[in-house]
Design a protein around this motif. Structure first.
Motif, PDB file in Angstrom:
ATOM      1  N   SER A  36       2.328   2.470   3.688  1.00 31.92           N
ATOM      2  CA  SER A  36       0.909   2.516   3.331  1.00 31.92           C
ATOM      3  C   SER A  36       0.181   3.220   4.473  1.00 31.92           C
ATOM      4  O   SER A  36       0.806   3.581   5.473  1.00 31.92           O
ATOM      5  N   ASP A  60       6.280   4.231  -1.476  1.00 28.53           N
ATOM      6  CA  ASP A  60       4.862   4.349  -1.128  1.00 28.53           C
ATOM      7  C   ASP A  60       4.052   3.338  -1.934  1.00 28.53           C
ATOM      8  O   ASP A  60       3.980   3.418  -3.157  1.00 28.53           O
ATOM      9  N   GLY A  62       0.817   2.714  -0.943  1.00 28.23           N
ATOM     10  CA  GLY A  62      -0.513   2.935  -0.385  1.00 28.23           C
ATOM     11  C   GLY A  62      -1.634   2.703  -1.372  1.00 28.23           C
ATOM     12  O   GLY A  62      -2.638   2.059  -1.052  1.00 28.23           O
ATOM     13  N   ARG A  63      -1.499   3.226  -2.590  1.00 30.97           N
ATOM     14  CA  ARG A  63      -2.561   3.088  -3.580  1.00 30.97           C
ATOM     15  C   ARG A  63      -2.802   1.616  -3.920  1.00 30.97           C
ATOM     16  O   ARG A  63      -3.945   1.143  -3.950  1.00 30.97           O
ATOM     17  N   GLU A  64      -1.711   0.887  -4.177  1.00 30.81           N
ATOM     18  CA  GLU A  64      -1.834  -0.531  -4.532  1.00 30.81           C
ATOM     19  C   GLU A  64      -2.402  -1.341  -3.366  1.00 30.81           C
ATOM     20  O   GLU A  64      -3.208  -2.256  -3.564  1.00 30.81           O
ATOM     21  N   MET A  66      -4.389  -0.235  -0.980  1.00 34.27           N
ATOM     22  CA  MET A  66      -5.804   0.085  -0.820  1.00 34.27           C
ATOM     23  C   MET A  66      -6.652  -0.638  -1.861  1.00 34.27           C
ATOM     24  O   MET A  66      -7.756  -1.114  -1.561  1.00 34.27           O
ATOM     25  N   GLN A  67      -6.158  -0.748  -3.087  1.00 39.47           N
ATOM     26  CA  GLN A  67      -6.888  -1.477  -4.119  1.00 39.47           C
ATOM     27  C   GLN A  67      -7.057  -2.934  -3.728  1.00 39.47           C
ATOM     28  O   GLN A  67      -8.143  -3.505  -3.850  1.00 39.47           O
ATOM     29  N   GLN A  94       5.883  -5.078  -5.949  1.00 37.48           N
ATOM     30  CA  GLN A  94       6.333  -3.696  -6.069  1.00 37.48           C
ATOM     31  C   GLN A  94       7.855  -3.595  -5.923  1.00 37.48           C
ATOM     32  O   GLN A  94       8.499  -2.799  -6.605  1.00 37.48           O
ATOM     33  N   GLY A 226      -9.609   5.385  -9.178  1.00 31.96           N
ATOM     34  CA  GLY A 226      -8.665   6.192  -8.409  1.00 31.96           C
ATOM     35  C   GLY A 226      -9.327   7.076  -7.374  1.00 31.96           C
ATOM     36  O   GLY A 226      -8.880   7.167  -6.231  1.00 31.96           O
ATOM     37  N   ILE A 229     -10.424   5.099  -4.352  1.00 31.57           N
ATOM     38  CA  ILE A 229      -9.311   4.663  -3.515  1.00 31.57           C
ATOM     39  C   ILE A 229      -8.846   5.812  -2.631  1.00 31.57           C
ATOM     40  O   ILE A 229      -8.593   5.647  -1.442  1.00 31.57           O
ATOM     41  N   ILE A 230      -8.761   7.001  -3.201  1.00 30.75           N
ATOM     42  CA  ILE A 230      -8.382   8.168  -2.409  1.00 30.75           C
ATOM     43  C   ILE A 230      -9.401   8.400  -1.310  1.00 30.75           C
ATOM     44  O   ILE A 230      -9.061   8.689  -0.160  1.00 30.75           O
ATOM     45  N   HIS A 233      -8.988   5.988   1.485  1.00 32.72           N
ATOM     46  CA  HIS A 233      -7.836   6.396   2.298  1.00 32.72           C
ATOM     47  C   HIS A 233      -8.276   7.443   3.324  1.00 32.72           C
ATOM     48  O   HIS A 233      -7.959   7.358   4.515  1.00 32.72           O
TER      49      HIS A 233
END
Length: 378
Positions: A36, A60, A62-64, A66-67, A94, A226, A229-230, A233
């Motif tokens: 992440s 990866d 990272g997205r999950e 960050m959410q 995951q 989405g 979240i980006i 990041h």
């Protein structure tokens, strides 16, 4: 190749030993290294493979992650900004998806009962396995003798009698196992997560404040979007560069050296303004979303940026600064001065986090009561 066990692999000693203990029983082990913005390193995998003779792949998350972080962790933070319980639930969730995808039999971790006060208490270990929905497929081999038998032990796939009985915060038993397995290198104890560090915590919190306007209880749930979240990041990455200055909701990053200056240029988005002295050497500054800033705030940002240039600060008069937005430029003249902008310190940040946590707890408690009432009333 069929895989028996997927081991959550951090690169720390405990996860290495968990993999080795299972391999010793003749099981086919695949180590899963989760990555992440705050932990994990793809660059280390080849080295770990070589020195520990383990099969390791990366995932990866990272997205999950960050959410989860932007919505506010359900089980709160540790001493800094580390959501250890929610993090472990997420990683196991995951990992189970990955396990099902490749047809592996069970999951394993290097968790040791009682080693970490937040996430490795007995009650918390059970909570994590329950909420991650892995109770029937998770083995914690290093503390197996202190925990109830798992289906893998009961059906004979794993010999419970050969598993360790490690507990507590000491490392002597782990070091004995490391000697037994002739590990070429013993990692030093460390969390490996940037969220556990106070310096990062005070910087990251300013970003989270803008993604948690109402303690995460938002019917629209904007952090789940989405694009946001980006953006979060990108903001977390930017928050690690140079000096971090705030004036209410206005965010200014000022480089400390040429490396910071280059990094600020590289991380500028299309609505950021880059600020640079015209006639003196000095720092580059980045005004985050500066395209929407009023002139008085931009002038204030120019004033403090120029104040970090010794020559500009001692010039005795106004200095010129160039403001770059995309391909457009403008010049502002200001007197160098360090005022109006605030650098949040850790103690102040910690109090804000505690206050927000109490607010979140109250709101979620009210929400649960409302759900209970609605359920009881039919």
């Amino acid at each position: 190749m069929s895989v028996d066990a997927i081991v959550l692999f951090s690169g720390g000693l405990d996860s290495i030993l968990a993999a080795k203990v299972l391999e010793e029983q003749g099981l086919e082990v695949l180590c899963l290294h989760c990555i992440s913005p705050f932990f994990g390193s793809r660059h280390s995998i080849d080295r770990w493979k070589k020195i520990y003779s383990l099969n390791i792949v990366s995932l990866d998350v990272g997205r999950e992650f960050m959410q989860m972080l932007c919505r506010w962790p359900a089980h709160g933070f540790g001493k800094v900004l580390n959501p250890c319980v929610d993090c472990k639930i997420l990683l196991l969730t995951q990992a189970k998806k990955y396990m099902d995808k490749i047809g592996a039999t069970f999951l394993a971790t290097g968790e040791v009962l009682g080693q970490r006060p937040m996430s490795q208490r007995r009650d918390t270990l059970f909570l994590i396995s329950r909420e991650a929905n892995v109770r029937d497929c998770l083995l914690r081999p290093l503390s197996a003798q202190h925990l109830p038998p798992t289906p893998m032990e009961e059906n004979g796939l794993v010999n419970r009698d050969l598993l360790p009985a490690i507990a507590g915060r000491g490392r002597s038993e782990q070091l004995e196992l490391a000697t037994k397995f002739k590990l070429a290198e013993i990692p030093t104890p460390a969390g490996g997560c940037k969220l556990t560090e106070k310096e990062n915590g005070r910087r990251y919190w300013q970003i989270l404040k803008h993604y948690l306007p109402d303690c995460g209880v938002d019917k629209q749930e904007p952090p789940a979007n989405g694009a946001r979240i980006i953006k979060a990041h990108e903001d977390f990455r930017l928050s690690g560069i140079g000096r971090q200055m705030w004036q209410n909701d206005y965010w200014l990053c000022i480089g400390r050296n040429s490396c910071d200056n280059d990094a600020l240029r590289a991380n500028a988005s299309k609505d950021d303004i880059l600020i640079k002295l015209c006639d003196f050497s000095g720092p580059i500054a980045l005004a985050r979303h500066g395209a929407s800033w009023p002139d008085d705030i931009l002038e204030s940002a120019c004033a403090i940026t120029s104040a970090y240039s010794p020559r500009a600060a001692s010039s005795g008069g106004k200095v010129r600064l160039s403001l770059k937005l995309g391909d457009e430029y403008r010049i502002i003249e200001v007197f160098p001065e360090r005022k109006n902008w605030h650098v949040p310190e850790w103690e102040e940040t910690k109090e804000e986090i505690r206050r927000r946590a109490k607010e979140y707890e109250q709101i979620t408690k009210l929400s649960r009561n409302e759900q209970r009432i609605c359920k009881e009333s039919g």
